[in-house]
Design a protein around this motif. Structure first.
Motif, short mmCIF file in Angstrom:
data_model
loop_
_atom_site.label_atom_id
_atom_site.label_comp_id
_atom_site.label_asym_id
_atom_site.label_seq_id
_atom_site.Cartn_x
_atom_site.Cartn_y
_atom_site.Cartn_z
N VAL A 109 0.88 -1.33 -0.04
CA VAL A 109 -0.06 -0.02 0.00
C VAL A 109 0.97 1.41 0.02
O VAL A 109 0.62 2.23 -0.85
CB VAL A 109 -0.90 -0.33 1.44
CG1 VAL A 109 -1.66 1.25 1.13
CG2 VAL A 109 -1.86 -1.26 1.02
N ALA A 110 1.95 1.22 0.93
CA ALA A 110 2.79 2.43 0.91
C ALA A 110 3.48 2.67 -0.48
O ALA A 110 3.63 3.75 -1.01
CB ALA A 110 3.94 2.11 1.85
N ASP A 191 -19.88 -15.38 7.24
CA ASP A 191 -20.24 -14.09 7.75
C ASP A 191 -19.05 -13.25 7.96
O ASP A 191 -19.00 -12.14 7.85
CB ASP A 191 -20.94 -14.22 8.88
CG ASP A 191 -20.30 -15.25 9.99
OD1 ASP A 191 -19.41 -16.15 9.62
OD2 ASP A 191 -20.71 -15.23 11.14
N ALA A 192 -18.20 -13.94 8.50
CA ALA A 192 -16.60 -13.18 8.79
C ALA A 192 -15.93 -12.82 7.31
O ALA A 192 -15.56 -11.80 7.50
CB ALA A 192 -15.67 -14.04 9.60
N TYR A 193 -16.15 -13.62 6.42
CA TYR A 193 -15.61 -13.18 5.16
C TYR A 193 -16.25 -12.11 4.73
O TYR A 193 -15.56 -10.90 4.13
CB TYR A 193 -15.92 -14.31 3.98
CG TYR A 193 -15.61 -14.17 2.58
CD1 TYR A 193 -14.30 -14.64 2.19
CD2 TYR A 193 -16.42 -13.59 1.92
CE1 TYR A 193 -13.89 -14.46 0.95
CE2 TYR A 193 -15.93 -13.51 0.43
CZ TYR A 193 -14.77 -13.63 0.03
OH TYR A 193 -14.26 -13.63 -1.22
N LEU A 194 -17.42 -11.91 4.94
CA LEU A 194 -18.24 -10.63 4.12
C LEU A 194 -17.79 -9.29 4.92
O LEU A 194 -17.55 -8.15 4.47
CB LEU A 194 -19.63 -10.66 4.49
CG LEU A 194 -20.47 -11.72 3.62
CD1 LEU A 194 -21.84 -11.93 3.82
CD2 LEU A 194 -20.37 -11.57 2.06
N ARG A 195 -17.40 -9.33 6.36
CA ARG A 195 -16.80 -8.54 7.07
C ARG A 195 -15.50 -7.85 6.49
O ARG A 195 -15.24 -6.80 6.53
CB ARG A 195 -16.82 -8.81 8.34
CG ARG A 195 -16.37 -7.61 9.44
CD ARG A 195 -15.99 -7.97 10.92
NE ARG A 195 -15.18 -9.04 11.00
CZ ARG A 195 -14.80 -9.62 12.15
NH1 ARG A 195 -15.47 -9.56 13.03
NH2 ARG A 195 -13.63 -10.31 12.17
N GLU A 196 -14.65 -8.91 6.21
CA GLU A 196 -13.41 -8.51 5.81
C GLU A 196 -13.47 -7.97 4.33
O GLU A 196 -12.64 -7.07 3.93
CB GLU A 196 -12.49 -9.67 5.71
CG GLU A 196 -11.16 -9.48 5.21
CD GLU A 196 -10.10 -8.61 5.95
OE1 GLU A 196 -9.26 -8.03 5.35
OE2 GLU A 196 -10.74 -8.26 6.82
N VAL A 197 -14.45 -8.31 3.46
CA VAL A 197 -14.47 -8.05 2.19
C VAL A 197 -14.81 -6.58 2.16
O VAL A 197 -14.35 -5.73 1.52
CB VAL A 197 -15.60 -8.77 1.46
CG1 VAL A 197 -16.00 -8.06 -0.08
CG2 VAL A 197 -14.94 -10.17 1.03
N SER A 203 -10.64 -0.02 1.29
CA SER A 203 -9.12 0.12 0.82
C SER A 203 -9.20 0.45 -0.74
O SER A 203 -8.45 1.29 -1.21
CB SER A 203 -8.31 -0.84 1.33
OG SER A 203 -8.21 -0.90 2.61
N VAL A 204 -9.66 -0.52 -1.33
CA VAL A 204 -9.67 -0.43 -2.97
C VAL A 204 -10.48 0.96 -3.30
O VAL A 204 -10.03 1.41 -4.44
CB VAL A 204 -10.57 -1.56 -3.62
CG1 VAL A 204 -10.86 -1.35 -5.15
CG2 VAL A 204 -9.84 -2.82 -3.11
N CYS A 210 -6.70 7.35 -5.91
CA CYS A 210 -5.19 7.47 -6.66
C CYS A 210 -4.96 7.00 -7.86
O CYS A 210 -4.24 7.68 -8.64
CB CYS A 210 -4.44 6.71 -5.65
SG CYS A 210 -4.20 7.18 -3.82
N PHE A 211 -5.54 6.00 -8.43
CA PHE A 211 -5.59 5.52 -9.70
C PHE A 211 -5.95 6.70 -10.68
O PHE A 211 -5.55 6.80 -11.57
CB PHE A 211 -6.26 4.07 -10.10
CG PHE A 211 -6.40 3.69 -11.37
CD1 PHE A 211 -5.11 2.90 -11.86
CD2 PHE A 211 -7.39 4.05 -12.31
CE1 PHE A 211 -5.12 2.59 -13.11
CE2 PHE A 211 -7.27 3.49 -13.61
CZ PHE A 211 -6.29 2.57 -13.86
N VAL A 212 -7.15 7.17 -10.34
CA VAL A 212 -7.77 8.29 -11.36
C VAL A 212 -6.78 9.20 -11.28
O VAL A 212 -6.48 9.97 -12.43
CB VAL A 212 -8.98 8.58 -10.58
CG1 VAL A 212 -9.73 9.78 -11.71
CG2 VAL A 212 -10.15 7.43 -10.93
#
Length: 308
Positions: A109-110, A191-197, A203-204, A210-212
């Motif tokens: 990310v940095a 259910d946990a998967y959806l939270r992390e998504v 972040s995306v 930044c991409f734009v």
């Protein structure tokens, strides 16, 4: 039956490159060569920028930061992968897996935010040359580099905390040669998967901004370059912009594909190839890409090598 919690896992199993000893040693030798090339290339850039005063400019200051990030990124994944291949082991401790996730996200990310800053540097240098000194003084450059590192750190804290608070329902085998978030998500409950998504989508979204910004910056840069009356000036401008653009698109395309590809096209071999492309290849190629068309950096590196 109660779902197992990730805290009950003491170690993870990493997918080996091959079941045969000969291919394991071949992968070890290949990764060792790439790792040594990355250490040499980025080490030379660090030495050249640090030791030669004429390279103490914003562009080379950001390049120095990029070399540091590349060294950290490749050192987070390859040494453990090489050790596993050499000693025929598959395990990584819970703490080691968490550290790999944290430092991978932090450094990737940095690096992404630093590439955004480098695009701004090129934009100001070409489109607003009269304001270059005021907009990109030493203090402003230090603040922008610190913002890139800080953004990576905060993002890594968020992603690592979310990932390592998940419930695991599918064992502890990670189908990758290092611990990465998409592979750990495959072990979690729905259910946990959806939270992390949700955290990944946040972040995306920031990354897309930044991409734009980078795309718009380079549209303005190329318009300004094409209006230059001197062919020599156009060539010099392109020689400083094209390496950064190549690094950016290689880095972004592989990271985005690895983290956002549809599950329907996912496979262990494809996941491993994409992981190599975004975590191993850029740190080894970036020094070559940036020095290939940069005459000043090539001359400094030549003097440095002859001096040593």
């Amino acid at each position: 039956q109660q779902m197992p919690n990730i805290s009950s896992v003491s170690e993870f199993l990493l997918l080996p490159f091959s079941d045969t000893r000969e291919l394991q040693l071949l992968h070890f030798a290949l990764f060792l060569g790439i790792y040594l090339a990355a250490l040499l290339g980025n080490g030379l850039i660090l030495s050249a920028v640090a030791c030669h005063h004429r390279l103490h400019t914003p562009m080379y200051f950001f390049l120095l930061n990029l070399a540091l990030l590349d060294l950290g990124c490749i050192s987070t994944t390859l040494p453990k992968a090489m050790a596993n291949a050499l000693w025929e082991t598959r395990t990584i401790s819970y703490q080691g897996c968490a550290a790999q996730v944290f430092f991978s996200v932090f450094l990737i990310v940095a690096e992404y935010y630093l590439l955004t800053v480098m695009a701004y540097n090129r934009y100001v240098a070409i489109c607003k040359p009269l304001h270059y000194g005021s907009l990109l003084g030493s203090r402003a450059c230090a603040q922008m580099a610190a913002a890139a590192w800080g953004s990576g750190f905060l993002n890594a804290v968020l992603q690592t905390a979310n990932t390592f608070s998940l419930h695991l329902c599918h064992g502890n085998a990670v189908d990758q040669f290092f611990c990465e978030i998409p592979q750990i998500l495959k072990l979690s409950c729905s259910d946990a998967y959806l939270r992390e998504v949700g955290a990944l989508v946040f972040s995306v979204s920031l990354a897309f901004g930044c991409f734009v910004f980078i795309v718009v910056s380079y549209v303005q840069i190329f318009r300004a370059v094409l209006r230059m009356p001197s062919s020599q000036g156009r060539h010099k401008a392109f020689s400083t912009c094209l390496p950064h653009l190549a690094v950016f698109f290689l880095f972004v395309s592989t990271v985005m594909f690895a983290y956002l590809k549809p599950p329907s096209i996912s496979s262990p071999s494809l996941d491993m190839v994409m992981a190599v492309l975004y975590s191993v290849v850029p740190p080894a190629l970036n020094p070559l890409i940036y020095s290939m068309r940069n005459q000043e950096l090539k001359a400094t590196l030549k003097k440095l090598i002859l001096f040593t």
